[in-house]
Design an enzyme around this catalytic site. Structure first.
Site, mmCIF file in Angstrom:
data_model
loop_
_atom_site.group_PDB
_atom_site.id
_atom_site.type_symbol
_atom_site.label_atom_id
_atom_site.label_comp_id
_atom_site.label_asym_id
_atom_site.label_seq_id
_atom_site.Cartn_x
_atom_site.Cartn_y
_atom_site.Cartn_z
ATOM 1 N N CYS A 198 -2.368 3.194 8.922
ATOM 2 C CA CYS A 198 -3.381 2.237 8.456
ATOM 3 C C CYS A 198 -4.594 2.203 9.384
ATOM 4 C CB CYS A 198 -2.819 0.830 8.399
ATOM 5 S SG CYS A 198 -1.407 0.635 7.346
ATOM 6 N N HIS A 236 0.864 -1.186 0.000
ATOM 7 C CA HIS A 236 0.000 0.000 0.000
ATOM 8 C C HIS A 236 0.899 1.234 0.000
ATOM 9 C CE1 HIS A 236 -3.824 -1.900 1.993
ATOM 10 N NE2 HIS A 236 -4.043 -1.683 0.717
HETATM 11 N N1 ARG Z 1 -4.021 -6.843 6.533
HETATM 12 C C1 ARG Z 1 -4.409 -5.648 5.889
HETATM 13 C C2 ARG Z 1 -4.314 -5.844 4.378
HETATM 14 O O1 ARG Z 1 -3.421 -6.530 3.943
HETATM 15 C C3 ARG Z 1 -3.549 -4.517 6.317
HETATM 16 C C4 ARG Z 1 -3.963 -3.212 5.776
HETATM 17 C C5 ARG Z 1 -3.042 -2.110 6.120
HETATM 18 N N2 ARG Z 1 -3.555 -0.884 5.708
HETATM 19 C C6 ARG Z 1 -2.881 0.084 5.105
HETATM 20 N N3 ARG Z 1 -3.471 1.187 4.829
HETATM 21 N N4 ARG Z 1 -1.655 -0.081 4.718
HETATM 22 O O2 ARG Z 1 -5.108 -5.340 3.653
#
Ligand code: ARG
Length: 703
Positions: free
Chosen positions: A264, A168
């Protein structure tokens, strides 16, 4: 306390690592502590409550990642782009977030189901509100960006993520107050890094190292001068301190196990709006058509892979599958790229695969005038070995003198349009050269399943080279050589001195004598060593019968050079009876033209060796005209030179003991090239034997 800044969080009531959808979750399923997670989340919540307003959305059971509200959507003013999750594991969060946004009176925009976008996890506003940085590569699709630009009426800058640990944007990128940027450059491709550097001046870029990056130092919440994060090195803290930021560390280890940290866990729902700025994106889209054995031959895979590998994205608009084994398929595909540069790169590679723009779309290629002799306009289209056609005045015009690495010149004289390949050095001021990639197509033979297998066979044969495989290839080549000779065709041989050292000289002489060779290309060395062998029985001083060095033999080749220099040329040495056998002798005797191209390491050189390389290249090109087959015998240099001058459709057989050379030369992506990894002397001997076998019956019937 800033009243106007609001965040959305989701209590971790149902949080757990239940599945694996990013590398951080691997090995962590059900390994996080619920109590510690709650405690860590509470801490973060209180820190933020001191500096902003924090709203809460009710957690939904069965959706453990819902704590990561950054992925709820992207909010700007009254508009929200709802996330459209890539993984089914998270898609169930969507209705819950949607309900919350609607309860706030926002206008919720929803993307088509097949266009994933993961909200503020993948889209971060410049803290001054000047533009939106949006990522693609893992979770969000490039094609979602134009929608976002339109709905939020903002400029979108697309960045491509390439390290799956940083899946991300907010895991490796954090815009800060005052136009600063905290980020981890290796998480992005080269083009994206360039874009970042263009928008953010060097003194505002805070590039972090891997140790900080894997502690999620970029996954920070920034409120004015405060930065809240999991952990940062003392260097980084000092650096941020000097720039006037206060860093608050708060451990979020339980959430790191799911691949997230402070950023996050929050969604900023109040972002600065700059009403004077409006939607733009540099994303470009084009439609292409492809036709052929798209599935059987793997052509479609290759096309789609190259689009993605180069940072683009695609949508297959339609696909008609050819149902019978011999019927071809057709497809139209929409290609998108983050910028014009990337699009041109992708398009030029797609053109090589035979992709074309739909005919109604382009009536003309772009032409630009050559301003300086020998120099093409910047964006000139670089030619390939494939037969090419270009669009001029709404017609397809075939390009003449096809070769690799040239430019295409278009001339229109008395209504007649011609297009031809020209080397850069030959361009003349005033000529019209094609720039860009519009209106260009290459015409590729439909590769069928059978042909592809044959090609794979020859590569395989090249790779492992069991003796039987070499024999099989030789049988095939012998058959073709005979066909070409009997039909009055043309075979050109490029040969290196190894042909002589490995004892192949007599066999090559035989081929020339029997009319299988119509031109010989090589360097100074092949000629020198061939004549050394003919006249002194050694090759670079080694006795060719006994295989042992001869006393003083290292001087032999210089003696030969000197001798031929005295005669004035190889032909004269033959005429006057000094040279009576061997490859060069047979060339002269049988009127087979040869060209010897010089190089920096040449001794002598022979009077026949052309030391002016431009002239030598021209001579090679002239001798290669109209060739049906090229036998490349153990000379990487001359063979590559020849390969560049030769259009697809000419059969090339490359023989070398070094697999790397063979791969390099056979890998022209054309069906016609065959590579054989073997000793060239042995190869020639097998070839001659096989040709004798093939021709014998004819000789027998002649009285
Ligand atoms: N386990 C979640 C996923 O893989 C974590 C999300 C983390 N969020 C972020 N904005 N980076 O989607």
């Amino acid at each position: 306390m800033t009243e106007t800044i609001r965040f959305l969080m989701c209590p971790p009531d149902h949080y757990d690592v239940d599945y694996v959808i990013n590398p951080w979750m691997e090995g962590n399923v059900h390994k996080s502590s619920r109590d510690r997670a709650v405690e860590q989340w509470q801490k973060l919540y209180h820190i933020l409550k001191d500096i902003a307003i924090v709203d809460l959305v009710e957690p939904a059971q069965g959706w453990p990642d819902m704590v990561f509200t950054a992925n709820a959507g992207l909010v700007l003013g009254d508009n929200v782009v709802l996330s459209c999750f890539y993984h089914p594991e998270r898609q169930g969060e969507e209705p819950h977030f949607k309900a919350w946004f609607e309860s706030q009176g926002s206008t919720v925009h929803e993307l088509p189901r097949d266009l994933p976008f993961e909200g503020a996890g993948d889209a971060l506003l410049d803290r001054e509100g000047r533009w939106l940085w949006a990522a693609y590569g893992f979770r969000s699709e490039l094609d979602s960006h134009p929608y976002i630009a339109k709905w939020l009426d903002i400029e979108v800058l697309s960045l491509r993520l390439i390290d799956e640990r940083f899946y991300h944007l907010d895991t490796c990128f954090c815009p800060l107050t005052g136009g600063y940027l905290l980020y981890y450059p290796p998480a992005f491709d080269a083009y994206s890094n360039r874009l970042i550097e263009m928008r953010v001046p060097a003194e505002k870029r805070i590039a972090i190292g891997e140790p900080d990056a894997v502690n999620f130092a970029c996954n920070a919440v920034n409120v004015n001068q405060t930065i809240v994060l999991n952990k940062a090195s003392s260097d980084l803290k000092a650096q941020l301190g000097e720039l006037g930021f206060t860093v608050i560390e708060t451990p979020l280890t339980e959430f790191l196990k799911a691949g997230g940290a402070s950023k996050c866990l929050t969604l900023r729902v109040t972002e600065p709006i700059r009403p004077e700025l409006h939607a733009t994106t540099q994303i470009e889209s084009r439609t292409i058509q492809m036709k052929g054995h798209l599935l059987d031959s793997g052509l479609l895979n290759r096309a789609l892979d190259l689009v993605v590998e180069n940072g683009g994205s695609f949508k297959v608009l339609n696909f008609q599958l050819g149902e019978q084994r011999q019927s071809t398929s057709t497809t139209e595909i929409k290609i998108s790229a983050p910028s014009q540069d990337v699009m041109e790169e992708i398009m030029s590679q797609l053109i090589d695969l035979g992709a074309v723009a739909p005919p109604q779309e382009v009536c003309d290629t772009n032409l630009q005038t050559v301003a300086q002799d020998g120099v093409a306009p910047d964006d000139f289209y670089v030619t390939t070995i494939y037969p090419t056609e270009v669009r001029v005045n709404c017609q397809w015009v075939p390009v003449q003198k096809q070769r690799m690495d040239g430019a295409i010149v278009v001339s229109q004289m008395e209504g007649e349009i011609t297009a031809y390949c020209k080397l850069l050095r030959d361009l003349k001021a005033g000529e019209q050269v094609i720039v860009g990639v519009q209106g260009i197509r290459t015409v590729r033979k439909a590769e069928s399943r059978e042909q592809r297998n044959a090609q794979e066979f020859s590569f395989m044969g090249a790779g492992v080279s069991s003796e039987r495989r070499v024999e099989l290839v030789v049988e095939q080549i012998a058959w073709e050589l005979r066909q070409i000779r009997d039909q009055g065709g043309k075979v050109v041989v490029t040969a290196g001195p190894v042909v002589i050292h490995t004892g192949g000289g007599e066999h090559l002489s035989h081929l020339i004598r029997e009319g299988y060779v119509q031109a010989l290309l090589g360097g100074n060395a092949i000629a020198v060593h061939d004549m050394e062998q003919s006249m002194m029985g050694t090759s670079l001083g080694v006795d060719m019968k006994r295989g042992t060095p001869v006393r003083g033999g290292h001087r032999h080749h210089l003696k030969i050079i000197n001798l031929i220099r005295r005669y004035g040329s190889i032909a004269k040495a033959v005429e006057q009876g000094a040279l009576t056998r061997g490859v060069m002798y047979e060339c002269v005797k049988n009127n087979v033209p040869f060209s010897l191209a010089g190089s920096i390491r040449d001794d002598g050189p022979l009077p026949d060796t052309e030391m002016n390389l431009i002239k030598a290249q021209e001579e090679y090109a002239r001798l290669l005209e109209g060739t049906d087959m090229i036998l490349m015998l153990s000379s990487m240099l001359h063979s590559i030179g020849v390969g560049n001058m030769t259009p697809a459709g000419v059969k090339m057989v490359c023989v070398d003991i070094n697999p790397a050379v063979v791969t390099k030369l056979s890998d022209r992506g054309s069906v016609e090239s065959v590579g054989v990894v073997t000793d060239v002397g042995l190869f020639l001997s097998l070839l001659v034997q096989q040709l004798d076998k093939l021709t014998k019956p004819y000789k027998v019937v002649q009285p």
